[in-house]
Motif scaffolding. Sequence first.
Motif, PDB file in Angstrom:
ATOM      1  N   ILE A  59       0.836  -1.211   0.000  1.00  0.00           N
ATOM      2  CA  ILE A  59       0.000   0.000   0.000  1.00  0.00           C
ATOM      3  C   ILE A  59       0.863   1.249   0.000  1.00  0.00           C
ATOM      4  O   ILE A  59       0.612   2.208  -0.746  1.00  0.00           O
ATOM      5  CB  ILE A  59      -0.944  -0.017   1.214  1.00  0.00           C
ATOM      6  N   LYS A  60       1.910   1.248   0.848  1.00  0.00           N
ATOM      7  CA  LYS A  60       2.800   2.406   0.903  1.00  0.00           C
ATOM      8  C   LYS A  60       3.528   2.606  -0.416  1.00  0.00           C
ATOM      9  O   LYS A  60       3.731   3.738  -0.873  1.00  0.00           O
ATOM     10  CB  LYS A  60       3.796   2.239   2.045  1.00  0.00           C
ATOM     11  N   GLU A  75       2.395   1.814  -3.362  1.00  0.00           N
ATOM     12  CA  GLU A  75       1.430   2.370  -4.317  1.00  0.00           C
ATOM     13  C   GLU A  75       1.227   3.856  -4.072  1.00  0.00           C
ATOM     14  O   GLU A  75       1.149   4.648  -5.020  1.00  0.00           O
ATOM     15  CB  GLU A  75       0.101   1.618  -4.183  1.00  0.00           C
ATOM     16  N   ASP A  76       1.160   4.247  -2.794  1.00  0.00           N
ATOM     17  CA  ASP A  76       1.015   5.668  -2.466  1.00  0.00           C
ATOM     18  C   ASP A  76       2.233   6.471  -2.922  1.00  0.00           C
ATOM     19  O   ASP A  76       2.099   7.581  -3.448  1.00  0.00           O
ATOM     20  CB  ASP A  76       0.819   5.845  -0.951  1.00  0.00           C
ATOM     21  N   ARG A  77       3.424   5.897  -2.720  1.00  0.00           N
ATOM     22  CA  ARG A  77       4.645   6.584  -3.163  1.00  0.00           C
ATOM     23  C   ARG A  77       4.682   6.715  -4.680  1.00  0.00           C
ATOM     24  O   ARG A  77       5.094   7.751  -5.215  1.00  0.00           O
ATOM     25  CB  ARG A  77       5.878   5.825  -2.668  1.00  0.00           C
ATOM     26  N   ARG A 130       2.082   6.892  -6.686  1.00  0.00           N
ATOM     27  CA  ARG A 130       1.116   7.922  -7.077  1.00  0.00           C
ATOM     28  C   ARG A 130       1.664   9.314  -6.779  1.00  0.00           C
ATOM     29  O   ARG A 130       1.535  10.228  -7.590  1.00  0.00           O
ATOM     30  CB  ARG A 130      -0.206   7.704  -6.334  1.00  0.00           C
ATOM     31  N   ALA A 131       2.295   9.472  -5.616  1.00  0.00           N
ATOM     32  CA  ALA A 131       2.867  10.769  -5.251  1.00  0.00           C
ATOM     33  C   ALA A 131       3.995  11.146  -6.203  1.00  0.00           C
ATOM     34  O   ALA A 131       4.148  12.315  -6.580  1.00  0.00           O
ATOM     35  CB  ALA A 131       3.372  10.733  -3.813  1.00  0.00           C
ATOM     36  N   GLU A 187      -5.039  17.646  -7.205  1.00  0.00           N
ATOM     37  CA  GLU A 187      -3.973  17.083  -6.381  1.00  0.00           C
ATOM     38  C   GLU A 187      -2.604  17.444  -6.940  1.00  0.00           C
ATOM     39  O   GLU A 187      -1.668  17.768  -6.206  1.00  0.00           O
ATOM     40  CB  GLU A 187      -4.107  15.552  -6.305  1.00  0.00           C
TER      41      GLU A 187
END
Length: 339
Positions: free
Chosen positions: A118-119, A121-123, A125-126, A290
């Motif tokens: 999950i982390k 994937e968040d990284r 996207r960021a 965003e």
Amino acid sequence: MSSGRGKRKQKHEEHEEHVNHERWLVSYADMLTLLFVLFVVLFSMSSVDQKKFAQLASGLSAGFGAPTVAFQGAKAPLDGSANSAQLVQIEPGSNPDDGTSGTTGMTKKQKEAVERAIKAEDRKRASIDAQKAAGEAENLKAIERRIADALAAQKLLNSAKFTIDQRGLVVTIVTNEVVFAGNRAELQKGGEKILNAIAPTLVKLPNNIEVDGHTNQLKSKTTFYPSGWELSAARASTTVRFFTDHGLAKKRLTAVGFSDTKPLIDPKDPRSVTQNRRVDVVVLTQLTPEQAALLPSAAGADGKLHTGQTTAEYRAQVNAEKAATGTGTTPTTSTTTHD
């Protein structure tokens, strides 16, 4: 013999079937029973057990192969608010029938692996958002150079300031008797000259354009308008009308009046009398909200108010940087993005 025949006849009449005239009572009783059953069913349906209804809905969904959802806080259909049911997203691997989450039953190692995924994937996207913001900042900087070149050709480079914020590229034109006279919204000759230099670049862009009118914080009464709101909006509208007369499509333009609510510098500063009385021409970004939120940080020093950098100045800066690092060729401008 006649007496014998009479006895037989009397015996036969005694065994004749008696006609029942009360059979309608059976049908009537059946109808009453059915009505009673109907009302019992209606009553039971009018008070649905929400928990059992959710279990039924979940079971039917699973049975028919539909995606499983959990109903929480949903009302019974006969309450007149069945459409207010809230659909709750279920974690991957979860089972709504037993109320477990997606990580229930996993080992500690498996849970840590899920969290890392999950982390990651968040990284990812960021990182994509940051790259988009950085690319957009370069595009906006290229537009700034083209506008600065046009202003410099007319010896008007100091008539405008630039900044990049979450909206896009902001071209600030200080009115100060050059663009608009005091308390008026008619363009002066000097203002027409500045806008005429800017318009050709804006025409070629795919971006929408917003024009913001601002007044200073002086408490003096506006002579020709009820308040600063009408005056600032009129100046923005005049600027928009000038752009439409010079090739910009109406659907790309927006005029907004802010009166004195968004000062450029502190109203206590003596320069605010002239600096806060301005028109902002905003080249709106095409990023998502965003990604646009990252624009000021991606712009770096260009996120602050500054004088426009011309193409010649940009090339000289890059050549100086390459000379300092020992690399070599003259750069080409990055203005092709919005040609």
